[in-house]
Design a protein around this motif. Structure first.
Motif, PDB file in Angstrom:
ATOM      1  N   SER A  57     -31.444 -11.430-103.139  1.00 31.67           N
ATOM      2  CA  SER A  57     -32.058 -12.750-103.128  1.00 31.67           C
ATOM      3  C   SER A  57     -33.575 -12.689-103.258  1.00 31.67           C
ATOM      4  O   SER A  57     -34.216 -11.736-102.822  1.00 31.67           O
ATOM      5  CB  SER A  57     -31.701 -13.470-101.823  1.00 31.67           C
ATOM      6  OG  SER A  57     -32.299 -14.737-101.790  1.00 31.67           O
ATOM      7  N   ARG A  59     -35.158 -15.199-101.864  1.00 33.33           N
ATOM      8  CA  ARG A  59     -35.475 -16.003-100.686  1.00 33.33           C
ATOM      9  C   ARG A  59     -35.412 -15.148 -99.424  1.00 33.33           C
ATOM     10  O   ARG A  59     -34.752 -14.113 -99.390  1.00 33.33           O
ATOM     11  CB  ARG A  59     -34.504 -17.180-100.557  1.00 33.33           C
ATOM     12  CG  ARG A  59     -34.494 -18.064-101.765  1.00 33.33           C
ATOM     13  CD  ARG A  59     -35.770 -18.862-101.850  1.00 33.33           C
ATOM     14  NE  ARG A  59     -35.868 -19.521-103.135  1.00 33.33           N
ATOM     15  CZ  ARG A  59     -36.992 -19.632-103.813  1.00 33.33           C
ATOM     16  NH1 ARG A  59     -38.108 -19.143-103.343  1.00 33.33           N
ATOM     17  NH2 ARG A  59     -37.004 -20.239-104.959  1.00 33.33           N
ATOM     18  N   TRP A  61     -34.453 -16.442 -96.242  1.00 36.73           N
ATOM     19  CA  TRP A  61     -33.459 -16.862 -95.266  1.00 36.73           C
ATOM     20  C   TRP A  61     -32.203 -15.983 -95.222  1.00 36.73           C
ATOM     21  O   TRP A  61     -31.620 -15.829 -94.130  1.00 36.73           O
ATOM     22  CB  TRP A  61     -33.092 -18.342 -95.441  1.00 36.73           C
ATOM     23  CG  TRP A  61     -32.331 -18.676 -96.683  1.00 36.73           C
ATOM     24  CD1 TRP A  61     -32.843 -19.115 -97.859  1.00 36.73           C
ATOM     25  CD2 TRP A  61     -30.922 -18.583 -96.875  1.00 36.73           C
ATOM     26  NE1 TRP A  61     -31.842 -19.296 -98.776  1.00 36.73           N
ATOM     27  CE2 TRP A  61     -30.661 -18.982 -98.199  1.00 36.73           C
ATOM     28  CE3 TRP A  61     -29.860 -18.208 -96.066  1.00 36.73           C
ATOM     29  CZ2 TRP A  61     -29.371 -19.007 -98.719  1.00 36.73           C
ATOM     30  CZ3 TRP A  61     -28.580 -18.227 -96.585  1.00 36.73           C
ATOM     31  CH2 TRP A  61     -28.348 -18.631 -97.895  1.00 36.73           C
ATOM     32  N   GLY A 108     -31.486 -23.629 -95.713  1.00 38.92           N
ATOM     33  CA  GLY A 108     -31.722 -22.932 -96.979  1.00 38.92           C
ATOM     34  C   GLY A 108     -31.216 -23.716 -98.174  1.00 38.92           C
ATOM     35  O   GLY A 108     -31.877 -23.788 -99.216  1.00 38.92           O
ATOM     36  N   SER A 112     -33.549 -25.362-101.082  1.00 42.18           N
ATOM     37  CA  SER A 112     -33.282 -24.989-102.470  1.00 42.18           C
ATOM     38  C   SER A 112     -33.086 -26.239-103.329  1.00 42.18           C
ATOM     39  O   SER A 112     -33.633 -26.336-104.429  1.00 42.18           O
ATOM     40  CB  SER A 112     -32.042 -24.101-102.546  1.00 42.18           C
ATOM     41  OG  SER A 112     -31.681 -23.851-103.879  1.00 42.18           O
TER      42      SER A 112
END
Length: 126
Positions: A57, A59, A61, A108, A112
């Protein structure tokens, strides 16, 4: 439904792990009085899936989700180390972190979705 690949993979893992946990859980009054091997295997599988998502990922989270799942795995290690651990304490420790994990997935996914909506509103630069 609003998430991208990371959100969908983690949410699908949660659903599959929840169903699998119900199927493998000890149904006796003595549940959690000994190591719950079936639940341990489900938790290991979820940890591996969460970690793979976190490694791929962009991201942050998913790292939190994998870390909280690792905390869940530690409850099983405590039971192995302390066989006299109260079944209620073991069960609570093994189940508690799923709620923060769900909250992180929701946040999350919301972020997003919000980020995608903002990208669509911005005019494309030439």
């Amino acid at each position: 439904m609003r998430g991208r690949t990371d959100e969908r993979a983690v949410a699908s893992t949660c659903v599959a792990a929840s169903i699998a946990s119900v199927l493998v859980a000890t149904q006796k009054a003595s549940a959690y009085s000994h190591l719950e091997a079936g639940i341990l295997l489900v938790d290991i599988g979820a940890f591996v899936a969460f970690t793979l998502v976190a490694l791929k990922s962009e991201r942050f989270w998913p790292l939190w989700v994998a870390g909280l799942q690792l905390t869940t795995l530690m409850s099983h290690a405590f039971k192995v180390g302390r066989l006299d651990l109260m079944p209620q304490a073991y069960a609570a420790a093994a189940r508690f972190w799923v709620y923060p994990i769900f909250l992180i997935i929701v946040i999350g996914t919301w972020r997003s979705h919000r980020r995608r909506m903002e990208e669509r509103r911005q005019p494309a630069s030439a």
